[in-house]
Write a protein that holds these residues in place. Structure first.
Motif, PDB file in Angstrom:
ATOM      1  N   LYS A  32      -9.449   3.417   1.503  1.00 30.30           N
ATOM      2  CA  LYS A  32      -8.420   4.326   1.004  1.00 30.30           C
ATOM      3  C   LYS A  32      -7.292   3.529   0.373  1.00 30.30           C
ATOM      4  O   LYS A  32      -6.905   2.475   0.895  1.00 30.30           O
ATOM      5  CB  LYS A  32      -7.871   5.189   2.144  1.00 30.30           C
ATOM      6  CG  LYS A  32      -8.828   6.252   2.649  1.00 30.30           C
ATOM      7  CD  LYS A  32      -8.159   7.096   3.714  1.00 30.30           C
ATOM      8  CE  LYS A  32      -9.041   8.229   4.155  1.00 30.30           C
ATOM      9  NZ  LYS A  32      -8.382   9.061   5.188  1.00 30.30           N
TER      10      LYS A  32
ATOM     11  N   LYS B 122      -6.271   8.092  -1.074  1.00 26.71           N
ATOM     12  CA  LYS B 122      -7.416   8.508  -1.872  1.00 26.71           C
ATOM     13  C   LYS B 122      -8.573   7.539  -1.685  1.00 26.71           C
ATOM     14  O   LYS B 122      -8.380   6.324  -1.641  1.00 26.71           O
ATOM     15  CB  LYS B 122      -7.018   8.574  -3.343  1.00 26.71           C
ATOM     16  CG  LYS B 122      -8.131   9.093  -4.250  1.00 26.71           C
ATOM     17  CD  LYS B 122      -7.651   9.165  -5.689  1.00 26.71           C
ATOM     18  CE  LYS B 122      -8.773   9.662  -6.607  1.00 26.71           C
ATOM     19  NZ  LYS B 122      -8.322   9.712  -8.028  1.00 26.71           N
TER      20      LYS B 122
ATOM     21  N   GLN C 222     -11.631   5.168  -2.494  1.00 30.59           N
ATOM     22  CA  GLN C 222     -11.915   4.292  -3.625  1.00 30.59           C
ATOM     23  C   GLN C 222     -12.999   3.293  -3.230  1.00 30.59           C
ATOM     24  O   GLN C 222     -13.285   3.103  -2.050  1.00 30.59           O
ATOM     25  CB  GLN C 222     -10.648   3.520  -4.029  1.00 30.59           C
ATOM     26  CG  GLN C 222     -10.122   2.626  -2.912  1.00 30.59           C
ATOM     27  CD  GLN C 222      -8.845   1.893  -3.280  1.00 30.59           C
ATOM     28  OE1 GLN C 222      -8.268   2.128  -4.345  1.00 30.59           O
ATOM     29  NE2 GLN C 222      -8.388   1.015  -2.410  1.00 30.59           N
TER      30      GLN C 222
END
Length: 264
Positions: A42, A47, A49
């Motif tokens: 994250k 988010k 990744q």
């Protein structure tokens, strides 16, 4: 009569809407270990990744699928799949004979070597003689764990298992373990390239064991989900053919993308 026509029209519209939904690709729940950069982690905003994340997003786009993520520690990935918490293991796994007893795998996507990490100047090597009476950290149920159990533990090396890779590095820094064994790319990107890994380096070269490390790394599914298995394999083949897999891999890693499925 007007009411009857209206009802018929409404039913036709509803059927058309249902058909449109059915025409979409599958809904796929993906189990993912988010503590394993550069494959999945994250960012500061929380988010997801990483290499596996981008590959799976490309697969979902290719299938026009509605994909969702289920965060799961590495050592619970297979059990979570088998108990239907999700439909696909998104954290790439080494395709081994032992895992293939319970999980169906996609064609291999790429290959990553396994290496030991230790403090600079420690003179440690991935051998029983060098590691005797030492403590080596491994990710539980990983191929590194299996290799260490077969080649180190019987000869006086203490293995310490962890549910996630980041905890291995924390104990290495604090001195609770003497070395860690994991895939080389994860060690390089997730630890050695960071400020925390400044005093550490690879100890010895890549390990060799075809039986334990398998023919490459792939995604895992339930054996009963044959249709989804074929869909994902087809999507991966297309992403290999058009160069997408190579482009994604080279953004994050120095790994070798496998062009053809290995023979079983």
């Amino acid at each position: 009569m007007k009411v009857h026509k209206s009802l018929v029209l409404a039913l036709l519209l509803a059927c058309g809407s249902s058909m449109a939904i059915a025409a979409k690709g599958p809904a796929i729940r993906i189990g993912i270990d988010t503590a394993y950069p550069p494959f999945a982690s994250k960012n500061a905003a929380g988010k997801l990744q990483g290499l596996d994340i981008d590959i799976l997003n490309a697969v979902c786009k290719k299938l026009d699928a509605q994909c969702s993520w289920v965060e799961t520690p590495f050592d619970k990935l297979i059990s979570g799949l088998l108990t239907a918490r999700y439909d696909l293991i998104g954290s790439s796994l080494n395709i081994t004979e032992e895992r293939a007893k319970s999980v169906a795998f996609t064609d291999p996507m790429y290959s990553v070597p396994v290496q030991l990490v230790a403090a600079k100047g420690s003179n440690l090597q991935p051998t029983p003689a060098a590691l005797k009476s030492k403590r080596v950290g491994v990710l539980k149920d990983s191929v590194s764990d299996a290799w260490a159990k077969a080649h180190l533990e019987p000869y006086g090396v203490t293995l310490v298992q962890y549910p996630t890779q980041d905890k291995v590095y924390l104990d290495l820094i604090s001195g609770k373990i003497d070395a860690s064994l994991q895939d080389a790319q994860a060690a390089y990107t997730g630890f050695l390239k960071t400020a925390f890994g400044n005093g550490y380096s690879f100890a010895g070269g890549p390990l060799q064991d075809n039986a334990l490390f398998g023919a490459g790394m792939g995604l895992g599914l339930r054996k009963s989900d044959t249709a989804l298995h074929q869909q994902i394999n087809d999507a991966l083949k297309a992403l290999k053919a058009d160069g997408t897999l190579d482009r994604i891999a080279h953004q994050y890693t120095q790994i070798t993308v496998l062009k053809a499925a290995a023979t079983k």
